[in-house]
Design an enzyme around this catalytic site. Structure first.
Site, PDB file in Angstrom:
ATOM      1  N   GLU A  43      -5.262  -4.923  10.437  1.00 37.21           N
ATOM      2  CA  GLU A  43      -4.276  -3.863  10.646  1.00 37.21           C
ATOM      3  C   GLU A  43      -4.600  -3.133  11.950  1.00 37.21           C
ATOM      4  O   GLU A  43      -5.408  -2.193  11.951  1.00 37.21           O
ATOM      5  CB  GLU A  43      -4.322  -2.867   9.484  1.00 37.21           C
ATOM      6  CG  GLU A  43      -3.999  -3.481   8.139  1.00 37.21           C
ATOM      7  CD  GLU A  43      -3.379  -2.460   7.183  1.00 37.21           C
ATOM      8  OE1 GLU A  43      -2.280  -2.737   6.709  1.00 37.21           O
ATOM      9  OE2 GLU A  43      -3.979  -1.403   6.944  1.00 37.21           O
TER      10      GLU A  43
ATOM     11  N   GLY B 164       2.472   2.429  10.870  1.00 33.24           N
ATOM     12  CA  GLY B 164       3.417   3.545  10.770  1.00 33.24           C
ATOM     13  C   GLY B 164       4.104   3.891  12.077  1.00 33.24           C
ATOM     14  O   GLY B 164       4.725   4.947  12.203  1.00 33.24           O
TER      15      GLY B 164
ATOM     16  N   HIS C  26      -9.507   1.062   4.664  1.00 27.32           N
ATOM     17  CA  HIS C  26      -8.240   1.241   5.376  1.00 27.32           C
ATOM     18  C   HIS C  26      -8.460   2.189   6.555  1.00 27.32           C
ATOM     19  O   HIS C  26      -9.257   3.122   6.471  1.00 27.32           O
ATOM     20  CB  HIS C  26      -7.180   1.810   4.414  1.00 27.32           C
ATOM     21  CG  HIS C  26      -5.814   1.788   5.029  1.00 27.32           C
ATOM     22  ND1 HIS C  26      -5.387   2.770   5.900  1.00 27.32           N
ATOM     23  CD2 HIS C  26      -4.795   0.903   4.924  1.00 27.32           C
ATOM     24  CE1 HIS C  26      -4.160   2.476   6.303  1.00 27.32           C
ATOM     25  NE2 HIS C  26      -3.781   1.350   5.723  1.00 27.32           N
TER      26      HIS C  26
ATOM     27  N   SER D 266       3.481  -1.990  10.345  1.00 24.31           N
ATOM     28  CA  SER D 266       4.926  -2.028  10.569  1.00 24.31           C
ATOM     29  C   SER D 266       5.560  -3.370  10.204  1.00 24.31           C
ATOM     30  O   SER D 266       6.438  -3.871  10.901  1.00 24.31           O
ATOM     31  CB  SER D 266       5.264  -1.643  12.019  1.00 24.31           C
ATOM     32  OG  SER D 266       4.833  -0.332  12.300  1.00 24.31           O
TER      33      SER D 266
ATOM     34  N   LYS E 136       0.060   4.243  -0.305  1.00 19.80           N
ATOM     35  CA  LYS E 136      -0.593   5.429   0.263  1.00 19.80           C
ATOM     36  C   LYS E 136      -0.392   6.627  -0.667  1.00 19.80           C
ATOM     37  O   LYS E 136      -0.421   6.456  -1.881  1.00 19.80           O
ATOM     38  CB  LYS E 136      -0.081   5.671   1.689  1.00 19.80           C
ATOM     39  CG  LYS E 136      -0.210   4.391   2.540  1.00 19.80           C
ATOM     40  CD  LYS E 136      -0.002   4.602   3.998  1.00 19.80           C
ATOM     41  CE  LYS E 136      -0.172   3.263   4.724  1.00 19.80           C
ATOM     42  NZ  LYS E 136      -0.114   3.334   6.166  1.00 19.80           N
TER      43      LYS E 136
ATOM     44  N   ASN F 116       0.872  -1.175   0.000  1.00 15.05           N
ATOM     45  CA  ASN F 116       0.000   0.000   0.000  1.00 15.05           C
ATOM     46  C   ASN F 116       0.908   1.224   0.000  1.00 15.05           C
ATOM     47  O   ASN F 116       1.517   1.548   1.017  1.00 15.05           O
ATOM     48  CB  ASN F 116      -0.896  -0.029   1.257  1.00 15.05           C
ATOM     49  CG  ASN F 116      -1.723   1.238   1.372  1.00 15.05           C
ATOM     50  OD1 ASN F 116      -1.744   2.067   0.469  1.00 15.05           O
ATOM     51  ND2 ASN F 116      -2.401   1.398   2.497  1.00 15.05           N
TER      52      ASN F 116
ATOM     53  N   GLU G 225      -6.865   4.608   7.643  1.00 13.55           N
ATOM     54  CA  GLU G 225      -6.682   6.041   7.329  1.00 13.55           C
ATOM     55  C   GLU G 225      -7.910   6.597   6.621  1.00 13.55           C
ATOM     56  O   GLU G 225      -8.249   7.771   6.782  1.00 13.55           O
ATOM     57  CB  GLU G 225      -5.400   6.223   6.498  1.00 13.55           C
ATOM     58  CG  GLU G 225      -4.157   6.055   7.361  1.00 13.55           C
ATOM     59  CD  GLU G 225      -2.963   5.463   6.648  1.00 13.55           C
ATOM     60  OE1 GLU G 225      -2.922   5.458   5.398  1.00 13.55           O
ATOM     61  OE2 GLU G 225      -2.047   4.981   7.358  1.00 13.55           O
TER      62      GLU G 225
HETATM   63  P1  13P Z   1       3.042   0.539   7.695  1.00 11.95           P
HETATM   64  O1  13P Z   1       3.582  -0.744   7.112  1.00 11.95           O
HETATM   65  O2  13P Z   1       3.774   1.756   7.239  1.00 11.95           O
HETATM   66  O3  13P Z   1       2.919   0.445   9.198  1.00 11.95           O
HETATM   67  O4  13P Z   1       1.555   0.705   7.118  1.00 11.95           O
HETATM   68  C1  13P Z   1       0.681  -0.352   7.205  1.00 11.95           C
HETATM   69  C2  13P Z   1      -0.502  -0.043   6.393  1.00 11.95           C
HETATM   70  O5  13P Z   1      -1.270   0.851   6.707  1.00 11.95           O
HETATM   71  C3  13P Z   1      -0.726  -0.834   5.163  1.00 11.95           C
HETATM   72  O6  13P Z   1      -1.996  -0.635   4.662  1.00 11.95           O
END
Ligand code: 13P
Length: 253
Positions: free
Chosen positions: A167, A173, A95, A213, A11, A9, A97
């Site tokens: 997740e 993150g 997701h 992560s 983003k 992803n 976010e």
């Molecule tokens: P990170 O791997 O940066 O923690 O992000 C995970 C994520 O949100 C994947 O969709």
């Protein structure tokens, strides 16, 4: 029985040129991979370039979001019809976010999941608890509710392509990866809920990915567990070497 799926992803990172530069470096690193399905989810404007570059390679391409309507006066949105027309085959839905910053709810996740299935897009539905929910022992309640609303009104026989990504929000993150035990427990809760809703055949064939992560050094210990069928990778998927190492480490188990 369930093939490992490792998804990136990206983003809101990378321009089209940066996306294709990534692919130029990445493809040689994974040319011998057959153990995992690889999916790249770039930002919407990069989808055409990534689909073009991935043609003929064993890498699939997905969108990070979509609207549930085929078309209409929804400024700024992208429809499932547009995503399939570009040649993407997968879509991330719900997701954290999107839930946190763009008012996505379990109800919109349900609408988007129905739309994805109707358009033969492979849906990767994201669920996960916040830190305060885990601290209050509410993880199972949160996951059960997210799964039951997401799947509401969908016939079990339509759920073949479903992929879930667990997740935990506190792991995204932050560098604070869930331990394999925490992740495996959550995946078992999710699988049991899918079984209760749609039957054990659907639950047994649904891939449940872990995200939060994921790095080259923890991918192996997470992906070797029974109920963890792959990973959804954010930050560590932006660099071709690191993403390729995650795939290698996840598949040598
Ligand atoms: P990170 O791997 O940066 O923690 O992000 C995970 C994520 O949100 C994947 O969709």
């Amino acid at each position: 029985m369930r093939k490992l799926l490792i998804a990136a992803n990206w983003k809101m990172y990378k321009t089209p040129a940066e996306s294709t530069a990534f692919l130029t470096s990445f493809f040689p690193l994974v040319k011998n991979n057959t153990a995992a399905e690889i999916v790249l989810c770039p930002a919407m404007p990069c989808l055409p370039a990534v689909v073009d570059a991935a043609r003929g390679k064993s890498v699939s391409v997905g969108a990070q979001n979509m609207h549930w309507h085929n078309e209409g006066a929804y400024t700024g949105e992208t429809s499932p019809t547009m995503i399939t027309a570009i040649g993407a085959t997968h879509v991330l839905i719900g997701h954290s976010e999107r839930r946190q910053y763009f008012n996505e709810t379990d109800t919109t996740v349900n609408l988007k999941l129905k739309a994805a299935l109707a358009h033969s897009l492979v849906p990767i539905v994201c669920v996960g608890e916040h830190l305060n929910e885990r601290e209050q022992n509410l993880t199972a309640d949160v996951l059960n509710l997210q799964i039951s609303v997401a799947l509401e009104g969908i016939k079990p026989e339509a759920l073949g392509p479903l992929v879930i990504a667990y997740e935990p929000v506190w792991a995204i993150g932050t560098g604070r990866t869930a331990t394999p035990e925490i992740a495996e427990d959550a995946h078992k809760i999710i699988r049991a809920k899918i079984a209760a809703i749609a039957g054990s055949d659907v639950a047994d064939s649904t891939r449940i990915l872990y995200g939060g992560s994921v790095k080259p050094d923890n991918a192996g210990s997470l992906c070797c567990l029974d109920d963890i069928d792959g990973a959804l990778v954010g930050g560590a998927s932006l660099d071709p070497d690191s993403f390729a190492k995650i795939i290698t480490n996840a598949t040598t188990r």
